[in-house]
Design an enzyme around this catalytic site. Sequence first.
Site: not given
Ligand SMILES: *Cc1c(COP(=O)(O)O)cnc(C)c1O
Length: 415
Positions: A190, A218, A249
Amino acid sequence: MAYNEAARQHFASELTATREAGLFKDERYIHSAQGAEIEVEFPAGSPPKKVINMCANNYLGLSSHPEVIGAAHEGLEERGYGMSSVRFICGTQDIHRELEESITAFLETEDTVLFPSCMDANAGVFEAILGDEDVIIADRLVHASIIDGIRLCSAHQDSFKHSDMKHLERKLELHQDKRFRLIVTDGVFSMDGDLAKLDEIVDLAERYDAMIMLDDSHATGFIGKTGKGVHEHFGVLGRMDIITTTLGKAMGGASGGCVSGRKELVELCRQRARPYLFSNAMPPVIVAAAQRVVDLISQTTERRDKLEWNAGYWRQGLSDIGFDLRPGESPIVPVMLYNAKLSQDVSRDLFDEGIYAVGFFFPVVPKGQARIRTQLSAAHDKEHLDFALEAFRKVGEKHQILGLKKKDIIARFGA
Ligand SMILES: *Cc1c(COP(=O)(O)O)cnc(C)c1O
């Protein structure tokens, strides 16, 4: 011990030290729904200002999509607000199972289990399937939630240098004495927006008899020709043993996550994963909306295609203006500024120009690698991007950083 004066002073001084180190995170209040344009109160107390959002994970522009909101309303009306139970007691409606089946079909895996978040999926998955005869070998830049999940598991823990396949190979050789080897990687990292070398990882996994876990948070919904993720991008669909991903996301952006993959592993998560067993079931309003998201992205690639176009246009535009970008092919486009204060100044000036893009610096990224991480969305129209490019040009000129490379910026501003 009571929360006495000594305790209060101790905790207050921790906060002061955080502030003095420049690491205090102030939140900015948004007064509108999530979208290409949002109304932000900044600094606190000022009237909200309309700005273009360049830092959301709203990749597909579905966070406030009318059909998604409509489905959420239907879920609320028909199935109520709260489940008031974990899944295995009385928290599973048919729509939970339908959503799991839709995600399985979309990701082309064998089965899926929903979690309250991907953080929870990552916290639960390792302990549920591995033990002390096994080893987990993770990329050194995996998400914090994976690091936490690995800590909760009794398997041996090891890591390989970021995307360094030679190093991974050495680690796989080293651990041939273990019962099972699990390679763990994010699909898209990310902070830099780079993709895991999943084709090479699949080859190594085959050669050294290892399983693979991909966290595609992502990527799910937009990377790959039909948006299935990084495994589709590299032509290795069906080769992931475990995929974890988020619904928070691109997939509507509310909340929720899942473990998808080999059916035995998914079933073990259902039976044993602690965040699944001991945290409340996902509410129907989110299940119904997420189902619509999966339906929408299964029907058409229109949104991920637009996102891809936007990302290419934006990357080219910033590069033409003279910004120093991290190379890549995802809709995460980091504008490198290296110096922490410069990243804050540029972010503030961009806000004055009507652009919302937050500056990242240590410890979110390594020291001397401060940046503005811009993120594209299918909600952005070309007009938004043109407006934003003009703002970046203006701010870049003001700070005289256009055309400068890393060493020039560090020479001028320090690392
Ligand atoms: C955003 C993210 C998470 C966490 O996701 P949530 O559903 O908000 O807890 C886990 N792993 C990665 C790679 C992320 O980018």
